[in-house]
Design a protein around this motif. Structure first.
Motif, PDB file in Angstrom:
ATOM      1  N   HIS A  50      -2.441  -7.608  -8.997  1.00  0.00           N
ATOM      2  CA  HIS A  50      -3.021  -7.773 -10.335  1.00  0.00           C
ATOM      3  C   HIS A  50      -2.250  -6.948 -11.363  1.00  0.00           C
ATOM      4  N   ARG A  51      -1.798  -5.773 -10.979  1.00  0.00           N
ATOM      5  CA  ARG A  51      -1.059  -4.905 -11.892  1.00  0.00           C
ATOM      6  C   ARG A  51       0.354  -5.426 -12.152  1.00  0.00           C
ATOM      7  N   GLU A  52       1.014  -5.926 -11.138  1.00  0.00           N
ATOM      8  CA  GLU A  52       2.433  -6.281 -11.255  1.00  0.00           C
ATOM      9  C   GLU A  52       2.688  -7.692 -11.781  1.00  0.00           C
ATOM     10  N   ALA A  83      10.312 -11.255   5.714  1.00  0.00           N
ATOM     11  CA  ALA A  83       9.159 -12.007   6.230  1.00  0.00           C
ATOM     12  C   ALA A  83       8.990 -13.328   5.486  1.00  0.00           C
ATOM     13  N   ALA A  84       9.206 -13.319   4.177  1.00  0.00           N
ATOM     14  CA  ALA A  84       9.061 -14.543   3.390  1.00  0.00           C
ATOM     15  C   ALA A  84      10.152 -15.545   3.736  1.00  0.00           C
ATOM     16  N   TRP A  94       9.388  -7.495  -9.298  1.00  0.00           N
ATOM     17  CA  TRP A  94       8.428  -7.290  -8.207  1.00  0.00           C
ATOM     18  C   TRP A  94       8.202  -8.605  -7.462  1.00  0.00           C
ATOM     19  N   ARG A  95       8.043  -9.687  -8.231  1.00  0.00           N
ATOM     20  CA  ARG A  95       7.845 -11.014  -7.631  1.00  0.00           C
ATOM     21  C   ARG A  95       9.049 -11.396  -6.781  1.00  0.00           C
ATOM     22  N   ASN A  96      10.253 -11.158  -7.278  1.00  0.00           N
ATOM     23  CA  ASN A  96      11.464 -11.506  -6.531  1.00  0.00           C
ATOM     24  C   ASN A  96      11.588 -10.692  -5.252  1.00  0.00           C
ATOM     25  N   ARG A  97      11.215  -9.414  -5.308  1.00  0.00           N
ATOM     26  CA  ARG A  97      11.244  -8.585  -4.092  1.00  0.00           C
ATOM     27  C   ARG A  97      10.202  -9.070  -3.085  1.00  0.00           C
TER      28      ARG A  97
END
Length: 78
Positions: free
Chosen positions: A39-41, A24-25, A15-18
């Motif tokens: 908070h969940r991921e 945009a990033a 999730w962080r990598n996506r």
């Protein structure tokens, strides 16, 4: 006496990598995510660490986190 350990922070590197691999990033844009999803991921502390490591800016507004994917100086106008 019972010792209670804190609940470990979520960790989801995919999730962080996506999130930080988004167009945009990569192009200096804006990323917006609901706080509950962050908070969940991956957890708040991990988000802050990732944003700081990249020199980006993080803003909390209502139930959203806004990540400004640029390391330039930021000035809030209003």
């Amino acid at each position: 006496m019972t010792r209670y350990d804190p609940i470990p922070a979520p960790h989801n590197p995919g999730w962080r990598n996506r999130l930080f691999g988004a167009k945009a990033a990569q192009s200096g844009g804006l990323i917006r995510r609901k706080k509950r999803d962050v908070h969940r991921e991956i957890g708040y502390a991990a988000l802050v660490a990732e944003v700081q490591a990249r020199g980006f800016h993080l803003i909390e507004c209502g139930d959203q986190y806004l990540i400004i994917c640029h390391d330039g100086q930021m000035r809030v106008i209003c």
